[in-house]
Write a protein that holds these residues in place. Structure first.
Motif, short mmCIF file in Angstrom:
data_model
loop_
_atom_site.label_atom_id
_atom_site.label_comp_id
_atom_site.label_asym_id
_atom_site.label_seq_id
_atom_site.Cartn_x
_atom_site.Cartn_y
_atom_site.Cartn_z
N UNK A 98 38.08 -51.06 -116.80
CA UNK A 98 38.92 -51.21 -117.70
C UNK A 98 38.88 -49.78 -118.70
N UNK A 99 39.84 -49.77 -118.78
CA UNK A 99 40.06 -48.74 -119.56
C UNK A 99 40.32 -48.21 -121.62
N UNK A 100 39.03 -47.48 -121.94
CA UNK A 100 38.28 -48.10 -123.60
C UNK A 100 38.20 -46.33 -124.21
N UNK A 101 38.30 -46.31 -125.01
CA UNK A 101 38.78 -44.86 -126.48
C UNK A 101 37.46 -45.48 -126.70
N UNK A 102 36.74 -44.89 -126.97
CA UNK A 102 35.66 -44.65 -128.17
C UNK A 102 35.56 -44.39 -129.22
N UNK A 103 34.97 -44.76 -130.38
CA UNK A 103 35.85 -44.31 -131.75
C UNK A 103 35.74 -42.36 -131.95
N UNK A 104 34.76 -42.28 -130.77
CA UNK A 104 34.86 -40.46 -131.20
C UNK A 104 35.87 -40.62 -130.13
N UNK A 105 37.04 -40.95 -130.13
CA UNK A 105 38.24 -40.12 -128.82
C UNK A 105 38.05 -40.26 -126.98
N UNK A 106 36.41 -40.42 -127.17
CA UNK A 106 36.28 -40.04 -125.79
C UNK A 106 36.17 -41.45 -124.41
N UNK A 107 37.46 -41.18 -124.04
CA UNK A 107 38.07 -41.86 -122.99
C UNK A 107 37.08 -42.43 -122.13
N UNK A 108 36.39 -43.55 -121.70
CA UNK A 108 35.90 -43.84 -120.23
C UNK A 108 36.93 -45.16 -119.37
N UNK A 109 36.50 -45.61 -118.36
CA UNK A 109 36.38 -46.35 -117.18
C UNK A 109 35.22 -47.11 -117.43
N UNK A 110 35.75 -48.58 -117.57
CA UNK A 110 34.88 -49.27 -117.33
C UNK A 110 34.73 -50.05 -115.73
N UNK A 111 33.67 -49.77 -114.60
CA UNK A 111 34.08 -51.33 -113.86
C UNK A 111 33.28 -51.93 -113.67
N UNK A 112 33.00 -53.14 -112.63
CA UNK A 112 32.51 -54.01 -112.05
C UNK A 112 32.91 -54.31 -110.28
N UNK A 113 31.76 -54.74 -110.08
CA UNK A 113 31.68 -55.39 -108.31
C UNK A 113 31.92 -56.83 -108.27
N UNK A 114 32.72 -57.45 -109.83
CA UNK A 114 32.96 -58.86 -109.73
C UNK A 114 34.40 -59.59 -108.52
N UNK A 115 33.96 -59.85 -107.98
CA UNK A 115 35.41 -59.87 -107.22
C UNK A 115 35.98 -61.22 -107.39
N UNK A 116 37.26 -61.55 -108.01
CA UNK A 116 37.65 -62.63 -108.30
C UNK A 116 38.22 -63.06 -109.51
#
Length: 116
Positions: A98-116
């Motif tokens: 998922x891609x999220x913008x933190x309240x300070x305006x910085x954008x990060x990608x969050x990833x996991x290895x949960x397939x399925x």
């Protein structure tokens, strides 16, 4: 939320030359894949990306990739803390992101290895 590590995102013109450098620097072999016309090589904590400038322009807006145990848990916590989820969670070749913008305006990608 368990943060397992971070990956630095690097846009490069010459992916082959960059892979040689980063493989020696990180002491690891590149894992390569392609997504949306962008060629990607994951080498240690580096995510090297090369492709059409229009695609790279979007990718440059993401400060870093953060590996988490569970993207759904990250989604819940980020939302509770006032972050804005811009995309996802969606499946990827190795898990979900998922891609999220933190309240300070910085954008990060969050990833996991949960397939399925």
């Amino acid at each position: 939320m368990d943060i397992l590590g971070t990956t630095l995102r690097v846009c490069v013109e010459d992916l082959e030359a960059a892979v040689v450098f980063y493989e020696r620097l990180a002491g690891a072999k590149a894992l390569r894949f392609e997504r949306g016309g962008v060629h990607v090589a994951a080498v240690g904590c580096f995510l090297l990306m090369s492709g059409p400038e229009a695609e790279l322009e979007v990718l440059r807006k993401v400060a870093a990739t953060i590996a988490v145990k569970d993207v759904d848990e990250a989604h819940r916590l980020l939302s509770e803390l006032g972050a804005r989820v811009l995309a996802g969670p969606v499946p990827t070749p190795v898990g979900r992101n998922l891609i999220a913008m933190h309240p300070d305006g910085v954008v990060y990608e969050y990833v996991d290895r949960n397939v399925g």
